[in-house]
Design an enzyme around this catalytic site. Structure first.
Site, short mmCIF file in Angstrom:
data_model
loop_
_atom_site.label_atom_id
_atom_site.label_comp_id
_atom_site.label_asym_id
_atom_site.label_seq_id
_atom_site.Cartn_x
_atom_site.Cartn_y
_atom_site.Cartn_z
N HIS A 1 0.75 -1.36 -0.13
CA HIS A 1 0.04 0.07 -0.11
C HIS A 1 0.99 1.12 -0.10
O HIS A 1 1.79 1.32 0.66
CB HIS A 1 -1.06 -0.12 1.20
N TYR B 1 -0.64 7.11 2.56
CA TYR B 1 -1.78 8.20 2.39
C TYR B 1 -1.54 9.41 1.83
O TYR B 1 -2.47 10.16 1.21
CB TYR B 1 -2.66 8.18 3.50
N HIS C 1 -4.11 5.01 -3.33
CA HIS C 1 -5.39 5.63 -3.49
C HIS C 1 -5.04 6.78 -4.62
O HIS C 1 -4.20 7.60 -4.51
CB HIS C 1 -5.76 6.57 -2.16
N GLU D 1 -7.31 1.99 -5.88
CA GLU D 1 -8.17 1.59 -5.08
C GLU D 1 -9.56 2.24 -5.24
O GLU D 1 -9.80 3.69 -5.52
CB GLU D 1 -7.78 1.89 -3.69
N ASP E 1 -12.38 -1.93 -2.26
CA ASP E 1 -12.60 -1.78 -0.78
C ASP E 1 -13.81 -1.66 -0.80
O ASP E 1 -14.86 -0.86 -1.15
CB ASP E 1 -11.80 -0.62 -0.39
N HIS F 1 -13.90 2.69 8.61
CA HIS F 1 -14.03 1.19 8.62
C HIS F 1 -14.59 0.63 9.97
O HIS F 1 -14.27 1.15 11.08
CB HIS F 1 -12.63 0.61 8.35
#
Ligand code: FE
Ligand code: FE
Ligand code: ZN
Length: 279
Positions: A67, A70, A107, A142, A176, A226
């Site tokens: 990943h 961010y 992202h 994503e 996701d 989440h």
């Protein structure tokens, strides 16, 4: 064999990640290529990487899903933020080649008021600068919840990015579950319909991984909070359908639920229990 795991800290290197995954009962995992808030990455220790590769081969496990940080935003309105995005992305792709043939998820970005069209153009520009012919990594866009000015809030925006990338055979998508739900796709009562729509717009052959998260909010809320599996608005029954769906069941499922190690161990075991080995 079900491919399932959680996010694992990369602070202690690759072999430590592999061992930690085994401890949780995982057969895949996600990790941040560097501090999730940004900054520089640790140098790669080839001996450490090799130990991980050997362990993974011995277990017969497949792809892992890295990943990006961010803070990586290719469509920021600040040139220095866009510059960091390109540098980090390029460097991460180089690092990924130490573990060939895996996934690098990111992202797509937030256009911060410049408009989706401009944002999509800048994201494609980063990809066109950083992807290269000989790479073995597949880069995953994503699906996003659409909070703020996030790009990737619907399947059309992902399609638009893919359409502008020259080496688009290096590209895939990571779905996701919390994000698509928050984005307004009803995976609870119409999973088939959502996947048909995905197939029509993006193509199911592009779908390479699933982030499996429940959501603290309702359908179309665009919030991105989440929840643990079965403790949010998506609910346990929907997840049983998701992990067993013919279009999804072979993909790596990555938990990004708010949990500690015992919590992830429990979720992994629970989902394995609900996974039908034969359809
Ligand atoms: Fe993510
Ligand atoms: Fe995610
Ligand atoms: Zn999220």
């Amino acid at each position: 064999m079900m491919k399932i795991g959680s996010h694992i800290s990369s602070a202690k290197g690759y072999e430590a990640m592999g061992k930690q995954a085994l401890k949780l009962g995982a057969s895949t995992f996600a990790f941040f290529t560097r501090n999730p808030r940004g900054g520089s990455a640790k140098a790669i220790d080839q001996t450490d990487v090799q130990k991980f590769l050997d362990l993974w081969k011995e277990k017969g496990y497949g792809k892992i899903v890295a990943h990006a940080p961010y803070t990586l935003n290719p469509c920021s309105d600040k040139p220095e933020v866009r510059r960091f995005a390109k540098e980090a992305f390029s460097e991460d792709l180089e690092r990924m080649e130490h573990t060939p043939g895996n996934y690098y998820n990111f992202h797509p970005g937030s256009h911060v008021g410049q408009g989706a069209e401009a944002g999509i153009r800048m994201i494609a520009e980063l990809l066109n600068e950083c992807l290269y012919e000989d790479m073995t990594t597949t880069v995953l866009l994503e699906t996003m919840a659409g909070k703020g000015s996030e790009i990737g809030r619907n399947f059309e925006e992902l399609r638009a990015i893919l359409d502008q990338v020259s080496l688009s055979d290096k590209m895939g998508v990571c779905l996701d579950t919390c994000h698509v739900w928050d984005g307004g796709y009803d995976i609870v009562t119409d999973l088939d319909g959502v996947l048909e729509e995905f197939d029509r717009i993006v193509g199911l052959e592009r779908l390479k991984a699933v982030h499996i998260n429940d959501s603290m909010n309702g359908l179309g809320s665009h919030k991105d909070r989440h929840a643990r599996i079965g403790e949010g608005h998506i609910g346990w029954e929907a997840f049983v359908r998701i992990i067993n769906h013919p279009a999804l069941r072979e993909l790596p499922f990555i938990l990004e639920t708010p949990n500690d190690d015992p919590g992830w161990t429990r979720e992994i075991a629970m989902l394995r229990e609900a996974y039908r080995e034969e359809l």
